[in-house]
Design an enzyme around this catalytic site. Structure first.
Site, mmCIF file in Angstrom:
data_model
loop_
_atom_site.group_PDB
_atom_site.id
_atom_site.type_symbol
_atom_site.label_atom_id
_atom_site.label_comp_id
_atom_site.label_asym_id
_atom_site.label_seq_id
_atom_site.Cartn_x
_atom_site.Cartn_y
_atom_site.Cartn_z
ATOM 1 N N ASP A 17 -35.787 -15.727 13.349
ATOM 2 C CA ASP A 17 -36.405 -14.537 13.958
ATOM 3 C C ASP A 17 -36.031 -14.345 15.430
ATOM 4 O OD1 ASP A 17 -37.685 -13.876 11.574
ATOM 5 O OD2 ASP A 17 -39.436 -15.095 12.058
ATOM 6 N N LYS A 50 -30.774 -12.450 14.672
ATOM 7 C CA LYS A 50 -29.412 -12.735 14.215
ATOM 8 C C LYS A 50 -28.863 -11.628 13.319
ATOM 9 C CE LYS A 50 -28.786 -16.000 11.063
ATOM 10 N NZ LYS A 50 -30.258 -16.129 11.115
ATOM 11 N N TYR A 97 -29.899 -8.501 13.167
ATOM 12 C CA TYR A 97 -29.792 -7.298 14.006
ATOM 13 C C TYR A 97 -28.481 -7.304 14.792
ATOM 14 C CZ TYR A 97 -30.769 -4.650 18.333
ATOM 15 O OH TYR A 97 -30.698 -3.833 19.426
ATOM 16 N N LYS A 134 -22.963 -13.305 3.315
ATOM 17 C CA LYS A 134 -23.997 -14.314 3.556
ATOM 18 C C LYS A 134 -24.095 -15.177 2.307
ATOM 19 C CE LYS A 134 -28.647 -14.897 5.378
ATOM 20 N NZ LYS A 134 -29.566 -14.341 6.388
ATOM 21 N N SER A 166 -32.987 -16.161 1.642
ATOM 22 C CA SER A 166 -34.329 -16.405 1.115
ATOM 23 C C SER A 166 -35.296 -15.402 1.734
ATOM 24 C CB SER A 166 -34.773 -17.842 1.399
ATOM 25 O OG SER A 166 -34.651 -18.153 2.772
ATOM 26 N N ASP A 226 -31.386 -8.662 4.372
ATOM 27 C CA ASP A 226 -30.441 -8.768 5.485
ATOM 28 C C ASP A 226 -29.178 -7.955 5.214
ATOM 29 O OD1 ASP A 226 -32.278 -10.460 6.602
ATOM 30 O OD2 ASP A 226 -31.088 -12.286 6.358
ATOM 31 N N SER A 280 -28.018 -18.775 7.699
ATOM 32 C CA SER A 280 -29.453 -18.732 7.395
ATOM 33 C C SER A 280 -30.182 -19.575 8.438
ATOM 34 C CB SER A 280 -29.721 -19.299 6.002
ATOM 35 O OG SER A 280 -28.964 -18.620 5.023
ATOM 36 N N ASN A 329 -32.559 -9.332 23.120
ATOM 37 C CA ASN A 329 -33.799 -8.974 23.850
ATOM 38 C C ASN A 329 -33.640 -9.111 25.362
ATOM 39 O OD1 ASN A 329 -35.336 -8.436 21.467
ATOM 40 N ND2 ASN A 329 -35.546 -10.648 21.158
#
Length: 229
Positions: free
Chosen positions: A13, A16, A18, A38, A42, A56, A119, A182
């Site tokens: 979170d 990645k 994005y 990918k 999960s 994703d 992942s 961010n």
């Protein structure tokens, strides 16, 4: 056959997927044939008919304007939002990494620049049972990829980024650099985090992505130089 680049993160979170979507979008906007892959996903979304949807891959496809069916971009899709090794155990459906390798090479054949998303973080376990113990870094080595690391620009990123870099180098995986997510321009902590990560790892922070940015602040030429055959 095209070239490929592996995208990992300093944890879960941190954006990645994005950032991966923005990378593929930048390449495609430049007129390049770019794709996405990918190995294991999960925490899949579930359709009304019970079909598992690769969230994703769906997101990257929508942002980057990919025409290929998202399901074709993921080898294993699991329901539970846990580490892939545990999701595979819960569903009694362990991954076959020979299949992953075949799928990866097939995806590479379909484009010039393949962006491979991991992942979680680089030490994420993909399979852990009586037959095999496989970490994400094991798969990166098997596929012969170099890595680009997505990190949050905020508090805690120095420790997470340096530990990720040290693991990559201990395993012999080339580190291309970091992308900070961010990012807040003018924020003293964010600017110092960038300086400290570059100083402690010797790897560059290639670009800084502001929250909810629609474009990657990085040229396609700079990006393509990171991919390898």
């Amino acid at each position: 056959m095209g070239k490929a680049l592996f995208i990992t993160g300093t944890g879960t979170d941190i954006g990645k997927t994005y950032v991966t979507a923005l990378i593929v979008k930048r390449l495609r906007t430049a007129g390049l044939v770019a794709g996405y892959y990918k190995a294991m996903l999960s925490g899949a979304e579930q359709a009304a008919d019970g079909t598992l949807l690769p969230g994703d891959a769906l997101y990257v496809s929508e942002v980057a304007g990919l025409t290929e069916a998202p399901e074709r971009s993921v080898s294993y899709i699991y329901r539970d939002a846990v580490s892939p090794h545990l999701a595979a155990q819960l569903e009694n459906r362990q991954p076959d990494f020979a299949k992953v390798e075949r799928d990866f090479h097939a995806a590479k054949e379909r484009c010039d620049y393949l962006t491979v998303e991991g992942s979680g973080g680089i030490i994420c376990p993909l399979r852990w049972d009586e037959r095999e113990h496989v970490l994400l870094s094991d798969l990166v080595l098997r596929l012969g990829l170099s890595a680009l690391v997505v990190a949050d620009a905020g508090l805690g990123t120095i420790n997470a980024a340096v530990l990720t870099a040290e693991h990559l180098r201990a395993r012999g995986i080339p580190l291309q650099g970091f992308i900070f997510n961010n990012w807040q321009p003018g924020d003293r902590m964010h600017e110092n985090n960038k300086y400290m990560v570059e100083t402690l790892t010797g790897a560059p922070v290639l670009c800084c992505v502001e929250r909810d940015a629609a474009e990657l602040p990085m040229s396609a030429a700079t990006l393509t130089a990171l991919y390898r055959s």
